[in-house]
Design an enzyme around this catalytic site. Structure first.
Site, PDB file in Angstrom:
ATOM      1  N   PRO A  48      -4.197  -6.446   3.022  1.00 50.76           N
ATOM      2  CA  PRO A  48      -4.690  -6.505   1.637  1.00 50.76           C
ATOM      3  C   PRO A  48      -4.861  -5.128   1.014  1.00 50.76           C
ATOM      4  CG  PRO A  48      -6.490  -6.869   3.182  1.00 50.76           C
ATOM      5  CD  PRO A  48      -5.237  -6.783   4.009  1.00 50.76           C
ATOM      6  N   ASP A  87      -8.489  -6.529  -0.645  1.00 54.58           N
ATOM      7  CA  ASP A  87      -9.543  -5.804   0.074  1.00 54.58           C
ATOM      8  C   ASP A  87     -10.581  -5.381  -0.955  1.00 54.58           C
ATOM      9  OD1 ASP A  87     -11.030  -4.430   1.872  1.00 54.58           O
ATOM     10  OD2 ASP A  87      -9.507  -2.966   2.408  1.00 54.58           O
ATOM     11  N   TRP A 529     -12.776  -1.385   6.880  1.00 54.14           N
ATOM     12  CA  TRP A 529     -11.727  -1.502   7.898  1.00 54.14           C
ATOM     13  C   TRP A 529     -12.067  -2.602   8.902  1.00 54.14           C
ATOM     14  CZ3 TRP A 529      -7.156   0.589   7.215  1.00 54.14           C
ATOM     15  CH2 TRP A 529      -7.044   1.717   6.404  1.00 54.14           C
ATOM     16  N   GLN A 565      -1.053   3.454   8.510  1.00 51.64           N
ATOM     17  CA  GLN A 565      -1.879   2.380   9.075  1.00 51.64           C
ATOM     18  C   GLN A 565      -1.887   2.373  10.601  1.00 51.64           C
ATOM     19  OE1 GLN A 565      -3.951   0.612   7.281  1.00 51.64           O
ATOM     20  NE2 GLN A 565      -3.183   1.706   5.482  1.00 51.64           N
ATOM     21  N   TRP A 569      -5.139  -0.078   9.789  1.00 51.89           N
ATOM     22  CA  TRP A 569      -5.103  -1.527   9.970  1.00 51.89           C
ATOM     23  C   TRP A 569      -4.487  -1.939  11.300  1.00 51.89           C
ATOM     24  CZ3 TRP A 569      -1.481  -5.759   8.048  1.00 51.89           C
ATOM     25  CH2 TRP A 569      -2.131  -6.995   8.053  1.00 51.89           C
ATOM     26  N   LYS A 602       2.698  14.833  -2.929  1.00 50.75           N
ATOM     27  CA  LYS A 602       2.099  13.518  -3.063  1.00 50.75           C
ATOM     28  C   LYS A 602       2.180  13.075  -4.518  1.00 50.75           C
ATOM     29  CE  LYS A 602      -2.210  11.063  -1.965  1.00 50.75           C
ATOM     30  NZ  LYS A 602      -3.603  11.208  -1.471  1.00 50.75           N
ATOM     31  N   LYS A 605      -1.020  10.764 -10.411  1.00 51.27           N
ATOM     32  CA  LYS A 605      -1.111  10.311 -11.807  1.00 51.27           C
ATOM     33  C   LYS A 605      -1.483  11.477 -12.725  1.00 51.27           C
ATOM     34  CE  LYS A 605      -2.419   5.517 -10.828  1.00 51.27           C
ATOM     35  NZ  LYS A 605      -3.477   4.490 -10.951  1.00 51.27           N
TER      36      LYS A 605
END
Length: 1121
Positions: A48, A87, A529, A565, A569, A602, A605
């Site tokens: 999620p 999440d 987490w 992850q 996760w 990276k 915005k």
């Protein structure tokens, strides 16, 4: 879905919007789920995302991979439940609230109230949910948003409570005070894997300071630290017992210091700057007492024996002075050493004068209220004033930052709840071996290395918006109750709750069974987490619901997320499933790399260094973006620098050629039916091996493609699919269609035309079905156009409203012809080599040449090329092709040249000697080198990158007009001097090409009946007259000299130049006029000098077979009136 004729200029984004509308009309996704009900289950967990921002390219990449895999599973016979997850808890949401409300710490939250705070979190948590659904849906992903799961749902939280109780029953959950990564911006501890997610290179102030010995104040230990802010809490010094230490005198100041001998360079540049007074083994310094710099905790000397030298082997000789100042509640190693020596105890009040926001408390009176990192300057000034500062500089190193707030973390002792993981190391590694990873290096290296040294997992957060830890404790901490369900809490407390967040639970008490009054819930919430580590159980409310579904489908068949992850996760899933069930939570995992901006940084915005994803979708289409991402290094867990021109390239080099092949087919099927009154329907399962070699080849290649894609998808190697598809489309468009244009247009007869059209239909239909999971829109678009030609008897009761309702085709061994594929491959190699020769000599393909000679030593390959000689003649536009196994007949032999760039750096002076020997290598030696890939030259073994091999021809045996080219073991010689007739034929072909381009510009389709008139100057007039039959046959229409009959309407007309000669072309589009008396169709009657009295094209007698028209003064003369 109704679809008109394919347009010359297609807008893929516009067509996708139409398809999206069509899917909605037929409720395509839910219909597909109904169709697969009852089939074997294929389990997929959706990792999620946080819904606090809009999807970025990382989300799109991961979502595309998940969509491809689950669509494929559905279309290969499985039922795949696909529920979108959110999440909702934790720092991402809370940090947004803290910023918007200007909250600085826990006191501000207490003033606002936890209920009000969590109400604000509820408002913001699904702020972008509508945009997420719109974007994900527009990207072609089929996933259930209506039946989603959210980590804030009571059912989800209740399952987390069940997990918590199971861990508690196994003795795997405990509370302790440990030094852990701590976010001062978010006021909470983080887990060790969160701390390593966002490391940055920083420069911190570093200092060397003195600690005078209590028994001899004229001698001082000198210690180094890059965290001056920890010095006010210093309780001990530490040295390495096995290293040598020295007492030295600084010759410039006369001061005496003790430090590690191997680290003298930290203070002195030259040996004469100091005098060694005494040497020690490190262990000899144990227990020496010193005077602390700051007075705040001097009482600890009497209480626990603080402010003395301790020993530990972890003190390094790589940096600093070999003396480490220890502040045990701000550094994990310091904590363990001080605990071992009794400087601190687990029961004592901790020495941690830093509050939740990272500011010094009142205990540190000189710096109270200052943020610790900002206090470094003031502390260094204090050291200087007190005469304790020996040296000051900066230290460049990697430092962990908070992944949410982008602020530096500190390490701080915090009472926290932990899950025991360290004891499960062996089992974690064993369970990891039971899983399959793509790519596998992530499993074997990155993930396994992380599992080899796990730390107990700090799962609690001192926050508010999260899953409350369901543990109630007595005031003295001796009675603990872990609650595993809503019903259990009701039975224990008498209170029934429907929302399981802090504001509804903090006041719920449980009566003590031991006479200790009431038990109150521990105030912490779970790390988010931990929430998502419980996804396999909580998303279906296990074990309270769907227990049998879980038992049948756990572990999951697939999960897919980004490389980051591996410490997120993937780790939490494996830890919890191992501790709860002793097995992994997933069988297969696809790991994608990180998507970066084009400049390698990276995506930001703020910096606007990447294009908005939806602008890309609206400009190029979702399929193009999906294809670009899946054809990138990111599918190999490598970084991808996103480039818009890459998406544009997919449209131009992949989708448009594919679409043009589809459009060409649709035009010619329409022509086949309308011109000849025939019905075209195909039953794919009745297609058999063809007599035509290219049909047999492309059908075989298509079946081999099915076989390849099925094998690769079975192994989850998505990164191999798109490059293979690109190659296949080139084979289809650049080879099959180009070589069979006349057949597909019906110029070789109707039976052969139908055979070619059926073949092309089968290929295009197979592509649509096979590639539907990867490219859902274009495949649907083409399927909707193609399905009208499907024989209804072949599909029976199948629902063919969408390509996504059909199963992935199985490959047919009876259609696979490896010999044909091999032969065509060799034929293509010859043609490509010949084309390069033409290009090199500036000889366009339209100009015919005399001869090509193909040489290869393998009789089997020679046989392959011989069988397809006619195609080579046509494709290279030559008169003859000769094929030989003996290159010596043509004076061809291998020669070698040294690659100085490759060898220069390695061999240096030996290169000249090597080069002389390389030039003398024989043809036989070089053939052996080609086979083995290495050769011994002048005492050195050289590889293929060291020597460049080429063919050289003996001009005594080969005409001077020949040029050569070669690839691997195929040598092609081409006579590059054309004669006049060949040059004239090339000009005629140029005329044909100009007419076709003019027709295309006027959007004339193949089925249009046209007549071409021309007027040419000079030699061009002669060429067109001589080649008039050739030109007419090539175009399928007459070419006649000017003038254009006066009553005829010119459809297209253009003047141009061909080889410096003038050419004017006029195209007439014929309109049939039906006679009221005899149903004959004629052109308008015209009388013109030098032209036939009448031209009848496709005159049709009712009840008679279709006839070709006749020309001349004997043609039928009809009056209309």
């Amino acid at each position: 879905m109704t679809q008109g004729k394919p347009a010359a200029n297609i807008s893929f984004p516009d067509e996708e919007e139409k398809i999206l509308k069509y899917w909605k009309e037929i409720d395509a996704f839910r219909t597909s789920l109904k169709q697969s009900a009852g089939k074997p289950r294929y389990t997929f967990y959706d990792g999620p995302p946080f819904p606090t921002g809009l999807p970025h390219y990382g989300h799109i990449l991961g979502g595309t991979v998940k969509d491809v895999v689950t669509r494929w599973a559905h279309q290969t016979g499985f039922h795949v439940e696909r529920r979108f997850g959110w999440d909702c808890h934790g720092l991402p949401v809370e940090y947004e609230i803290d910023k918007s409300l200007g909250l600085k710490g826990p006191e501000d939250v207490q003033k606002l109230g936890i209920k009000a705070y969590n109400d604000e979190c509820r408002k913001v948590v699904m702020r972008y949910s509508t945009e997420w659904q719109e974007i994900v849906t527009r990207l072609g992903r089929w996933i259930d948003f209506e039946n989603d799961y959210k980590t804030m749902y009571p059912s989800f939280i209740e399952s987390i409570w069940w997990v918590t109780k199971e861990l508690h029953k196994k003795g795997l959950l405990y509370k302790d005070t440990k030094v852990v990564p701590y976010s001062t911006a978010c006021n909470t501890p983080l887990s060790n894997f969160e701390a390593v997610q966002n490391c940055k290179v920083v420069e911190d102030p570093s200092v060397i300071v003195t600690f005078p010995l209590l028994d001899d104040p004229n001698v001082a230990m000198v210690a180094w630290t890059a965290s001056p802010w920890t010095l006010p809490s210093n309780l001990s010094l530490c040295v390495n017992p096995n290293m040598n230490y020295v007492k030295i005198k600084d010759n410039s100041t006369g001061k005496v210091y003790i430090m590690m001998e191997a680290r003298l360079e930290a203070l002195f540049k030259k040996d004469n700057e100091y005098t060694v007074l005494k040497k020690y083994e490190g262990r000899a310094l144990e227990g020496i007492r010193y005077d602390p710099i700051f007075p705040y905790f001097k009482y600890m000397r009497e209480k626990t024996g603080a402010f003395r030298v301790l020993l530990d082997e972890q003190v390094s000789a790589q940096s600093g002075t070999g003396v480490v100042p220890q502040s045990p509640y701000f550094q994990e190693d310091d904590y363990h050493v001080c605990l071992r020596y009794g400087v601190i105890t687990k029961d004592m009040k901790i020495i941690c004068p830093v509050d939740a926001t990272g500011k010094f408390t009142d205990e540190v009176e000189d710096f109270k209220g200052q943020y610790v990192k900002n206090a470094d300057k003031c502390i260094i000034q204090y050291l200087r004033e007190k005469g304790r500062l020996v040296h000051q500089t900066t230290f460049k190193h990697k430092y962990p930052f908070c992944w949410r707030s982008e602020t530096p973390l500190i390490y701080k002792a915090v009472p926290s709840w932990f899950v025991r993981v360290e004891q499960a190391t062996t089992q974690l590694l064993e369970n990891n071996q039971k899983t399959y990873w793509v790519p596998d290096f992530v499993k074997e290296k990155k993930f396994a290395n992380w599992l080899r040294e796990p730390q107990d997992w700090v799962v609690s957060r001192n926050r508010y918006w999260g899953t409350p830890i369901p543990i109630w404790i007595s005031e003295d901490g001796e009675e603990i109750v872990c609650v595993g369900s809503i019903e259990e809490l009701k039975q224990l407390s008498g209170v029934e709750v429907t929302d399981l967040h802090r504001e509804f639970l903090d006041n719920v008490t449980i009566p003590s069974k031991l006479g200790k009054g009431v038990l109150r819930r521990t105030p912490e919430v779970f790390d988010c987490w931990f929430d998502i580590g419980c996804v396999p159980y909580a998303h279906i409310h296990y074990p309270f619901e769907r227990k049998s579904d879980f038992d049948d489908s756990f572990p999951a068949d697939i999960i897919a997320e980004g490389l980051d992850q591996t410490r997120g996760w993937f780790y939490t899933l494996l830890v919890l499933s191992t501790l709860l069930f002793g097995k992994p939570a997933f069988k297969n995992v696809i790991v994608n790399g990180i998507v970066l901006a084009e400049d390698g940084n990276k995506m930001s915005k703020r910096l606007k260094n990447y294009p908005d994803p939806m602008l890309i979708v609206h400009k190029y289409g979702a399929d193009a973006l999906r294809f670009y991402l899946c054809n990138s290094p990111a599918l190999k867990a490598e970084g991808l620098r996103f480039k818009e021109k890459g998406v544009d390239g997919v449209v131009k080099r992949v989708f448009l050629p594919w679409y043009n092949a589809y459009r060409f087919f649709m035009q010619n099927v329409d022509k086949y039916q309308t011109e000849h009154g025939l019905i075209f329907l195909v039953s794919e399962n009745k297609i058999t091996k063809r007599a035509n070699y290219t049909d047999r080849w492309i059908l075989s290649l298509t079946q081999s493609l099915i076989k390849f894609v099925r094998n690769e998808m079975k192994a989850y190697r998505l990164y191999t699919l798109m490059p293979t598809l690109v190659k296949f489309i080139k084979q289809l468009t650049n080879w099959y269609i180009r070589m069979n244009r006349r057949r597909l247009k019906g110029e070789n007869g109707l039976d052969d035309c139908r055979m070619a059209l059926e073949t092309l239909f089968s290929v295009l239909m197979t592509m649509s079905r096979l590639l539907a999971p990867m490219i859902p829109y274009i495949t649907e678009y083409m399927f909707q156009g193609l399905r009208k030609w499907i024989d209804p008897e072949s599909v029976e009761t199948q629902d063919i409203r969408s390509v996504h309702f059909l199963m992935i085709p199985s490959y047919r061994e009876d259609l696979i012809d490896t010999a044909a594929e091999r032969s065509v491959f060799h034929m293509q190699s010859v043609i490509e080599l010949g084309r390069i020769i033409r290009t090199r000599n500036k000889l366009p393909l339209k100009y015919p040449l005399k001869e090509v000679v193909v040489i290869h030593s393998d009789p089997e390959i020679v046989k392959d090329i011989q069988s397809l000689k006619s195609y080579i003649v046509k494709e290279l536009n030559v008169q003859t092709v000769k094929i030989s196994e003996n290159k010596s007949d043509y004076g061809a032999h291998l020669v070698a040249r040294t690659d100085f760039k490759s060898l220069g750096a390695r061999m240096k002076e030996a290169v000249k000697t090597i080069d002389k020997t390389v030039q003398k290598l024989t043809d036989a030696e070089l053939e052996d080198f080609q086979s083995n890939g290495k050769i011994a030259v002048a005492g050195h073994v050289l590889g293929q990158r060291d020597i460049k091999i080429m063919y050289k021809c003996d001009r005594a045996k080969v005409k001077n007009s020949f040029d050569a080219n070669w690839k691997k073991e195929i040598l092609v010689l081409m006579d590059i001097v054309p004669d006049q007739s060949m040059l004239d034929e090339g000009v005629a072909k140029k005329v044909i090409n100009l007419v076709q381009k003019l027709r295309k510009k006027g959007q004339s389709v193949p089925s249009d009946q046209i007549t071409v008139y021309y007027k040419a100057s000079g030699d061009l007039q002669r060429i067109i007259q001589e080649f008039s039959d050739f030109i007419s046959n090539a175009m399928g229409h007459q070419i006649l000299p000017f003038p254009v009959p006066p009553l005829q309407k010119v459809f297209l007309q253009k003047a141009m130049k061909v080889k410096k000669e003038k050419l004017e072309i006029a195209i007439l589009k014929q309109k049939a006029i039906v006679s009221p008396c005899n149903n004959l169709s004629f052109l308008n009657q015209t009388q013109a000098n030098g032209t036939p009295f009448h031209t009848i094209i496709n005159g049709v007698l009712v009840g008679m077979p279709q006839q070709k028209g006749e020309e001349g003064n004997e043609a039928i003369n009809c009056s209309f009136g």
